[in-house]
Design a protein around this motif. Sequence first.
Motif, PDB file in Angstrom:
ATOM      1  N   UNK A 276       0.761  -1.206  -0.112  1.00 23.50           N
ATOM      2  CA  UNK A 276       0.118  -0.204   0.175  1.00 23.50           C
ATOM      3  C   UNK A 276       0.815   1.114   0.051  1.00 23.50           C
ATOM      4  N   UNK A 277       1.916   1.230   0.950  1.00 26.01           N
ATOM      5  CA  UNK A 277       2.703   2.532   0.733  1.00 26.01           C
ATOM      6  C   UNK A 277       3.464   2.408  -0.417  1.00 26.01           C
ATOM      7  N   UNK A 278       4.043   1.372  -0.949  1.00 28.75           N
ATOM      8  CA  UNK A 278       4.944   1.426  -2.172  1.00 28.75           C
ATOM      9  C   UNK A 278       3.845   1.894  -3.458  1.00 28.75           C
TER      10      UNK A 278
ATOM     11  N   UNK B 167       7.702   5.180  -6.554  1.00 21.64           N
ATOM     12  CA  UNK B 167       7.858   3.925  -6.731  1.00 21.64           C
ATOM     13  C   UNK B 167       7.122   3.449  -7.960  1.00 21.64           C
ATOM     14  N   UNK B 168       6.080   3.831  -8.656  1.00 21.05           N
ATOM     15  CA  UNK B 168       5.437   3.508  -9.624  1.00 21.05           C
ATOM     16  C   UNK B 168       6.245   3.947 -11.003  1.00 21.05           C
ATOM     17  N   UNK B 169       6.515   4.922 -10.930  1.00 23.22           N
ATOM     18  CA  UNK B 169       7.097   5.721 -12.361  1.00 23.22           C
ATOM     19  C   UNK B 169       8.113   4.792 -12.855  1.00 23.22           C
ATOM     20  N   UNK B 170       9.392   4.240 -12.069  1.00 24.97           N
ATOM     21  CA  UNK B 170      10.468   3.521 -12.515  1.00 24.97           C
ATOM     22  C   UNK B 170       9.859   2.226 -12.978  1.00 24.97           C
ATOM     23  N   UNK B 171       8.955   1.617 -12.273  1.00 27.32           N
ATOM     24  CA  UNK B 171       8.483   0.349 -13.045  1.00 27.32           C
ATOM     25  C   UNK B 171       7.574   0.499 -14.159  1.00 27.32           C
ATOM     26  N   UNK B 172       6.753   1.692 -14.122  1.00 26.05           N
ATOM     27  CA  UNK B 172       6.160   1.775 -15.463  1.00 26.05           C
ATOM     28  C   UNK B 172       6.844   2.317 -16.661  1.00 26.05           C
ATOM     29  N   UNK B 173       8.138   2.986 -16.234  1.00 21.22           N
ATOM     30  CA  UNK B 173       9.034   3.117 -17.375  1.00 21.22           C
ATOM     31  C   UNK B 173       9.526   2.123 -18.304  1.00 21.22           C
ATOM     32  N   UNK B 174       9.602   1.005 -17.332  1.00 25.23           N
ATOM     33  CA  UNK B 174      10.179  -0.146 -18.150  1.00 25.23           C
ATOM     34  C   UNK B 174       9.416  -1.032 -19.245  1.00 25.23           C
TER      35      UNK B 174
END
Length: 308
Positions: A288-290, A295-302
């Motif tokens: 929930x905190x993550x 934190x979402x931007x780097x993952x979405x950028x992949x």
Amino acid sequence: MSPSPARTSPRSRWLKLAWMVPAALLILAGVVLAARWLRDTPALQDFLSRYPGFSELPDGAPVGIPAWVGWQHFLNSLLILLIIRSGWLIRTRQRPIGSWTRNNKGLIRTRNQPKKISLDLWFHLSLDVLWVLNGLIFYVLIFATGHWMRLVPTSWDVFPNAASTALQYASLEWPLENGWVNYNSLQLLSYFAVVFIAAPLAIISGLRMSPSWPAKARINRFLRIETARAVHFPVMAFFVLFIIVHVTLVLTTGALRNLNHMYAATDGTGWTGFWFFAASLVVMVVAWVAARPVFLRPVAGLMGKVGR
């Protein structure tokens, strides 16, 4: 110049809803008193004797809850929590926290320019994919192992038995619980509704609301996007209500034994299931905190291009 209208603070908005708490308590007290009175009537005593709250399982139904059900339960709980959170943010957040555009290359290529969606929607759709995959594995396993017989009603007496169970719950005199062998009829109908009705409705309506559909897609003849939206939100509300009731009953009808069933694959009253449950709560809190832009931007950028 006319005076600007006064803004209502969040605190005052919550205060206007404060009356709902005593109203709910009064309604709950009325339901309990009515149920206890009904239980003392001869007609209801006879009904409870005839329908104690359980339906017989088919011959060959498995006994016990295997470990894979526990893992499926944990993953489903984690994913549905984040899906509800992200879905609510999509519905209520006025200013998107960022955008995401799929890369038009690799295995998936389209002639049209990929559509830009909000970061919240990307996260929601990504969680949906994992949730559907987890659900497909669950469907395969329950039908391959015969566990479906514990989730699908096979006799019409499930309905009067469910009414009997509801009356026993409402009167605060819990029915006998033995979920290791057989769920009571109200549980059976609830689990069937979640697995075979609510989940497919959420998937179908969610797919229809996907931004990938062309504006003039043929699917509009069968399922309009307005209809999908009208279905999707009530299904989410159903899941929220189910989770609240489910967790409450798990913790008030023999918490240690129930937690051992779902988290330790044993029928006992030890603390193993509780500690697994506590660890799962820690994972949910961390997730929930993550689930924040940092934190979402780097993952979405992949997986695509992230913008503001």
